[in-house]
Design a protein around this motif. Structure first.
Motif, PDB file in Angstrom:
ATOM      1  N   ASN A   1       0.822  -1.209   0.000  1.00  0.00           N
ATOM      2  CA  ASN A   1       0.000   0.000   0.000  1.00  0.00           C
ATOM      3  C   ASN A   1       0.857   1.262   0.000  1.00  0.00           C
ATOM      4  OD1 ASN A   1      -2.469  -1.391  -0.010  1.00  0.00           O
ATOM      5  ND2 ASN A   1      -2.429  -1.652   2.212  1.00  0.00           N
ATOM      6  N   ARG A   2       1.933   1.237   0.774  1.00  0.00           N
ATOM      7  CA  ARG A   2       2.826   2.410   0.819  1.00  0.00           C
ATOM      8  C   ARG A   2       3.503   2.619  -0.541  1.00  0.00           C
ATOM      9  NH1 ARG A   2       5.100   1.085   5.080  1.00  0.00           N
ATOM     10  NH2 ARG A   2       7.057   0.114   4.384  1.00  0.00           N
ATOM     11  N   PHE A   3       3.970   1.519  -1.119  1.00  0.00           N
ATOM     12  CA  PHE A   3       4.622   1.611  -2.431  1.00  0.00           C
ATOM     13  C   PHE A   3       3.644   2.110  -3.490  1.00  0.00           C
ATOM     14  CE2 PHE A   3       5.478  -0.504  -6.536  1.00  0.00           C
ATOM     15  CZ  PHE A   3       6.673   0.114  -6.854  1.00  0.00           C
ATOM     16  N   SER A   4       2.403   1.622  -3.467  1.00  0.00           N
ATOM     17  CA  SER A   4       1.406   2.022  -4.458  1.00  0.00           C
ATOM     18  C   SER A   4       1.118   3.515  -4.380  1.00  0.00           C
ATOM     19  CB  SER A   4       0.121   1.225  -4.259  1.00  0.00           C
ATOM     20  OG  SER A   4       0.347  -0.151  -4.510  1.00  0.00           O
ATOM     21  N   ARG A   5       1.025   4.033  -3.165  1.00  0.00           N
ATOM     22  CA  ARG A   5       0.745   5.473  -3.013  1.00  0.00           C
ATOM     23  C   ARG A   5       1.874   6.320  -3.604  1.00  0.00           C
ATOM     24  NH1 ARG A   5      -0.935   3.790   2.165  1.00  0.00           N
ATOM     25  NH2 ARG A   5       1.050   4.519   3.045  1.00  0.00           N
ATOM     26  N   ILE A   6       3.094   5.907  -3.344  1.00  0.00           N
ATOM     27  CA  ILE A   6       4.236   6.676  -3.862  1.00  0.00           C
ATOM     28  C   ILE A   6       4.373   6.482  -5.369  1.00  0.00           C
ATOM     29  CG2 ILE A   6       6.732   7.013  -3.694  1.00  0.00           C
ATOM     30  CD1 ILE A   6       6.581   5.926  -0.837  1.00  0.00           C
ATOM     31  N   ALA A   7       4.021   5.272  -5.845  1.00  0.00           N
ATOM     32  CA  ALA A   7       4.226   4.948  -7.261  1.00  0.00           C
ATOM     33  C   ALA A   7       3.353   5.775  -8.181  1.00  0.00           C
ATOM     34  CB  ALA A   7       3.972   3.462  -7.491  1.00  0.00           C
ATOM     35  N   VAL A   8       2.178   6.226  -7.703  1.00  0.00           N
ATOM     36  CA  VAL A   8       1.276   6.978  -8.573  1.00  0.00           C
ATOM     37  C   VAL A   8       1.930   8.259  -9.100  1.00  0.00           C
ATOM     38  CG1 VAL A   8      -0.893   8.266  -8.669  1.00  0.00           C
ATOM     39  CG2 VAL A   8      -0.831   5.998  -7.606  1.00  0.00           C
ATOM     40  N   PRO A   9       2.451   9.158  -8.246  1.00  0.00           N
ATOM     41  CA  PRO A   9       3.122  10.348  -8.798  1.00  0.00           C
ATOM     42  C   PRO A   9       4.409  10.007  -9.552  1.00  0.00           C
ATOM     43  CG  PRO A   9       3.384  10.269  -6.409  1.00  0.00           C
ATOM     44  CD  PRO A   9       2.383   9.213  -6.776  1.00  0.00           C
ATOM     45  N   VAL A  10       5.084   8.921  -9.124  1.00  0.00           N
ATOM     46  CA  VAL A  10       6.312   8.525  -9.823  1.00  0.00           C
ATOM     47  C   VAL A  10       5.997   8.102 -11.259  1.00  0.00           C
ATOM     48  CG1 VAL A  10       8.136   6.781  -9.919  1.00  0.00           C
ATOM     49  CG2 VAL A  10       7.597   7.893  -7.757  1.00  0.00           C
ATOM     50  N   VAL A  11       4.955   7.295 -11.445  1.00  0.00           N
ATOM     51  CA  VAL A  11       4.579   6.858 -12.790  1.00  0.00           C
ATOM     52  C   VAL A  11       4.095   8.048 -13.621  1.00  0.00           C
ATOM     53  CG1 VAL A  11       2.931   5.467 -14.097  1.00  0.00           C
ATOM     54  CG2 VAL A  11       4.067   4.503 -12.093  1.00  0.00           C
ATOM     55  N   ALA A  12       3.419   8.989 -12.982  1.00  0.00           N
ATOM     56  CA  ALA A  12       2.992  10.195 -13.705  1.00  0.00           C
ATOM     57  C   ALA A  12       4.204  10.975 -14.208  1.00  0.00           C
ATOM     58  CB  ALA A  12       2.132  11.065 -12.796  1.00  0.00           C
ATOM     59  N   ALA A  13       5.217  11.123 -13.338  1.00  0.00           N
ATOM     60  CA  ALA A  13       6.448  11.810 -13.756  1.00  0.00           C
ATOM     61  C   ALA A  13       7.148  11.040 -14.862  1.00  0.00           C
ATOM     62  CB  ALA A  13       7.381  11.977 -12.556  1.00  0.00           C
ATOM     63  N   LEU A  14       7.140   9.705 -14.756  1.00  0.00           N
ATOM     64  CA  LEU A  14       7.747   8.859 -15.787  1.00  0.00           C
ATOM     65  C   LEU A  14       7.063   9.077 -17.130  1.00  0.00           C
ATOM     66  CD1 LEU A  14       9.677   6.380 -16.356  1.00  0.00           C
ATOM     67  CD2 LEU A  14       7.691   4.953 -15.904  1.00  0.00           C
ATOM     68  N   ALA A  15       5.741   9.101 -17.125  1.00  0.00           N
ATOM     69  CA  ALA A  15       4.990   9.260 -18.374  1.00  0.00           C
ATOM     70  C   ALA A  15       5.181  10.647 -18.974  1.00  0.00           C
ATOM     71  CB  ALA A  15       3.503   8.991 -18.120  1.00  0.00           C
ATOM     72  N   LEU A  16       5.134  11.676 -18.138  1.00  0.00           N
ATOM     73  CA  LEU A  16       5.250  13.047 -18.647  1.00  0.00           C
ATOM     74  C   LEU A  16       6.631  13.321 -19.227  1.00  0.00           C
ATOM     75  CD1 LEU A  16       3.270  15.054 -15.919  1.00  0.00           C
ATOM     76  CD2 LEU A  16       2.590  14.630 -18.297  1.00  0.00           C
ATOM     77  N   THR A  17       7.665  12.924 -18.493  1.00  0.00           N
ATOM     78  CA  THR A  17       9.026  13.157 -19.001  1.00  0.00           C
ATOM     79  C   THR A  17       9.293  12.306 -20.239  1.00  0.00           C
ATOM     80  OG1 THR A  17       9.853  11.525 -17.400  1.00  0.00           O
ATOM     81  CG2 THR A  17       9.988  13.854 -16.791  1.00  0.00           C
ATOM     82  N   GLY A  18       8.772  11.074 -20.254  1.00  0.00           N
ATOM     83  CA  GLY A  18       8.950  10.231 -21.431  1.00  0.00           C
ATOM     84  C   GLY A  18       8.269  10.814 -22.653  1.00  0.00           C
ATOM     85  N   LEU A  19       7.054  11.342 -22.459  1.00  0.00           N
ATOM     86  CA  LEU A  19       6.337  11.965 -23.570  1.00  0.00           C
ATOM     87  C   LEU A  19       7.083  13.193 -24.078  1.00  0.00           C
ATOM     88  CD1 LEU A  19       3.816  12.179 -25.360  1.00  0.00           C
ATOM     89  CD2 LEU A  19       2.730  13.493 -23.530  1.00  0.00           C
ATOM     90  N   LEU A  20       7.577  14.010 -23.159  1.00  0.00           N
ATOM     91  CA  LEU A  20       8.322  15.210 -23.543  1.00  0.00           C
ATOM     92  C   LEU A  20       9.550  14.855 -24.370  1.00  0.00           C
ATOM     93  CD1 LEU A  20       9.098  18.254 -23.277  1.00  0.00           C
ATOM     94  CD2 LEU A  20      10.257  17.627 -21.150  1.00  0.00           C
ATOM     95  N   LEU A  21      10.327  13.883 -23.894  1.00  0.00           N
ATOM     96  CA  LEU A  21      11.548  13.503 -24.599  1.00  0.00           C
ATOM     97  C   LEU A  21      11.231  12.881 -25.952  1.00  0.00           C
ATOM     98  CD1 LEU A  21      13.479  12.049 -21.539  1.00  0.00           C
ATOM     99  CD2 LEU A  21      13.978  14.185 -22.733  1.00  0.00           C
ATOM    100  N   ALA A  22      10.154  12.097 -26.028  1.00  0.00           N
ATOM    101  CA  ALA A  22       9.781  11.472 -27.301  1.00  0.00           C
ATOM    102  C   ALA A  22       9.391  12.527 -28.327  1.00  0.00           C
ATOM    103  CB  ALA A  22       8.626  10.488 -27.077  1.00  0.00           C
ATOM    104  N   VAL A  23       8.635  13.538 -27.901  1.00  0.00           N
ATOM    105  CA  VAL A  23       8.223  14.604 -28.816  1.00  0.00           C
ATOM    106  C   VAL A  23       9.449  15.355 -29.345  1.00  0.00           C
ATOM    107  CG1 VAL A  23       7.030  16.824 -28.954  1.00  0.00           C
ATOM    108  CG2 VAL A  23       5.912  14.873 -27.852  1.00  0.00           C
ATOM    109  N   ILE A  24      10.390  15.639 -28.464  1.00  0.00           N
ATOM    110  CA  ILE A  24      11.600  16.364 -28.877  1.00  0.00           C
ATOM    111  C   ILE A  24      12.419  15.529 -29.854  1.00  0.00           C
ATOM    112  CG2 ILE A  24      13.822  17.250 -28.066  1.00  0.00           C
ATOM    113  CD1 ILE A  24      12.400  18.191 -25.538  1.00  0.00           C
ATOM    114  N   GLN A  25      12.545  14.241 -29.583  1.00  0.00           N
ATOM    115  CA  GLN A  25      13.387  13.394 -30.418  1.00  0.00           C
ATOM    116  C   GLN A  25      12.742  13.085 -31.775  1.00  0.00           C
ATOM    117  OE1 GLN A  25      16.227  13.645 -29.205  1.00  0.00           O
ATOM    118  NE2 GLN A  25      16.824  11.749 -28.230  1.00  0.00           N
ATOM    119  N   LEU A  26      11.430  12.867 -31.786  1.00  0.00           N
ATOM    120  CA  LEU A  26      10.766  12.461 -33.030  1.00  0.00           C
ATOM    121  C   LEU A  26      10.456  13.630 -33.953  1.00  0.00           C
ATOM    122  CD1 LEU A  26       8.224   9.795 -31.729  1.00  0.00           C
ATOM    123  CD2 LEU A  26      10.379   9.388 -32.895  1.00  0.00           C
TER     124      LEU A  26
END
Length: 520
Positions: free
Chosen positions: A303-328
């Motif tokens: 439960n503790r890991f899941s709570r922390i993982a939500v903002p972490v996965v959001a940051a992962l997705a946002l930064t990944g999308l940003l980098l993909a847009v710049i590269q492509l």
């Protein structure tokens, strides 16, 4: 938090220190590749889109001899290769291997002929075993950083227990020698040397002269600190935090994504993306180990890991999308470039990983809360996540061999202008290299007015290679130009071109010229 803030400040300073485009591409050559010259040029001038460091420059003369008397000088984005005065007639090859500012090699060859062409060939491609070793060592580095350092950070800061550290420890022990090997093979690749030169000084010296050298040293330091954090020292948690920050810093110091413009945005994005990956992937193996035996502390931990993982996965997705847009730069690059295809596969794997994570959080973890017998099912799901994560690391390691679309400079079509008092024809040949080419014919009168023709024919020949005249009918396109598509030009060299334009049933205008077709 202070440490992370300091590292973020460092990244900002690094990012503002340069405005380079970060991956070199050859934009012009003088003389043009494929040229046939009456006399030897004084020098071959190579100009790139950014400042480069020469790794290996080799001249093979028309007698197929490797020359060591060609002088190389560098001035910013340009490299000049002075030709020796006794350059014999025939086809000469200048092969280059330069280092771009993201630490990756850029290689190619320039071919020109003095007098009649001969059969001189560019140097053979590097040993395929070297590329395999580069790929494997890169996967080893990722395992050390994400599984090893990430796992230790999870144990010290999230689980508050060092149970299940066997796999992170193994990953660190794999990652450390892999990083050392990665340094050596990087140098071999930069200089175009065989594997037999691995133990010589040259590859290591050049590797440390690039941005990748210091970045890999930071990776080694992060893994060593993580190994120390496995101990019982009172400062182990601090070591784990510093090692964890080192993962992001190592990735943000070099590479296609980190050095893309604007670096004030891309370097911090890579830093955050790397930390998010290490947090997520690093937690998988310890969680699976904790689920292997009955443990009442597992559910609160999940439960503790899941709570922390939500903002972490959001940051992962946002930064990944940003980098993909710049590269492509444009969506079609996802399917039209090697880099985009690798990204497409990665995205598919990441989506499956997200689906498994959602299943674990919203179905299997609540099931575990009701019945501890659900632990084996959750463990199998987490192990499946581990397998998908390993697949992602293996796929991403392939980016080492392909430049991002943003760095690919479109080839300028070969342009030929034929002008007489009666007519002028403008011809564009794309890409102007041996292989399959498209021709666009613009027919005009001698006064540059559009020439109305009933039909047009293109005839090409290469007598020196025994290619007899081959005739192709042109088609008038909606743009008003005549098109001849998919013309097979099997050889580089000076092709003879004849264009016949039928103006009336009784009048035909014929213009002829030569075109230099470059090597593929």
């Amino acid at each position: 938090m202070r440490l992370l803030a300091a590292l973020a400040t460092l990244l900002f300073l690094v990012g503002t220190s340069t405005g380079a485009s970060a991956h070199a591409a050859l934009i012009s050559v003088e003389p043009a590749s494929g040229s046939i010259l009456a006399s030897a040029p004084r020098a071959v001038e190579l100009r790139f889109n950014e400042a480069v460091v020469p790794g290996a420059i080799q001249l093979i003369d028309g007698a197929a001899r490797a020359r060591d008397d060609a002088r190389v000088t560098v001035s910013g984005e340009s490299i000049s290769v002075a030709m020796p005065p006794d350059l014999p007639q025939g086809t000469a090859v200048v092969s280059y291997r330069v280092i771009s500012q993201d630490g990756h090699p850029v290689a190619g060859s320039v071919i020109f002929s003095v007098g009649a062409p001969t059969a001189t060939q560019p140097p053979a491609n590097p040993d395929g075993r070297l590329n395999a070793l580069i790929w494997l060592s890169r996967i080893g580095v990722y395992l050390g950083l994400f599984v090893g350092v990430g796992g230790v950070f999870f144990g010290r800061w999230i689980a508050w227990s060092m149970t299940g550290m066997s796999l992170p420890r193994t990953a660190l022990l794999v990652g450390l020698p892999s990083t050392v090997v990665s340094l050596g093979v990087l140098g071999l690749d930069l200089l175009g040397l065989p594997l037999a030169s691995f133990m010589t000084m040259a590859p290591w010296t050049i590797a440390f002269a690039t941005s990748a050298g210091p970045a890999l040293l930071v990776a080694i330091a992060a893994m060593l600190l993580a190994l120390m954090a496995l101990g019982r020292a009172w400062y182990a948690r601090a070591l784990a935090a510093i090692a964890f920050a080192g993962v992001g810093l190592s990735l943000a110091m070099t590479g296609h994504a980190a050095t893309a413009s604007p670096e004030t945005l891309t370097r911090p994005a890579v830093f955050v993306h790397g930390l998010a990956v290490a947090f997520w992937i690093g937690a998988l193996a310890p969680l699976a180990a904790l689920l292997s035996k009955p443990n009442p502390a597992v559910l609160p931990l999940l439960n503790r890991f899941s709570r922390i993982a939500v903002p972490v996965v959001a940051a992962l997705a946002l930064t990944g999308l940003l980098l993909a847009v710049i590269q492509l730069e444009e969506p079609r690059a996802l399917v039209e470039t090697s880099y985009g295809l690798i990204l497409s596969v990665k995205l598919a794997l990441v989506l499956s990983l997200l689906a498994l994570a959602a299943l674990n959080r919203y179905r299997l973890t609540p099931a575990l809360a009701k019945d501890h017998a659900a632990a084996p099912v959750l463990k199998r799901s987490i192990l499946l996540e581990c397998g998908v994560a390993l697949g992602i690391l293996a796929v991403v390691a392939g980016w080492r061999f392909t430049p991002p679309p943003r760095t690919i400079i479109p080839e300028t079509p070969l342009a030929i202008h034929i002008h007489t008092d009666k007519a002028m024809f403008q011809v564009l040949v794309s890409p102007g290299r041996a292989g399959v080419d498209d021709f666009v014919l613009q027919l005009m009168t001698g006064e540059a007015a559009p020439l109305q023709a009933k039909e047009a024919t293109l005839t090409l020949s290469l007598p020196e290679r025994g290619v007899e005249p081959m005739e192709r009918e042109a088609e008038l396109g909606p743009d008003g130009y005549w098109h001849v598509r998919k013309v097979e030009l099997p050889f580089a060299g000076r092709w003879h071109m004849r264009i016949d334009a039928l103006v009336t049933d009784f009048e035909k205008i014929t213009l002829e010229d030569d075109l230099e077709v470059a090597p593929p």
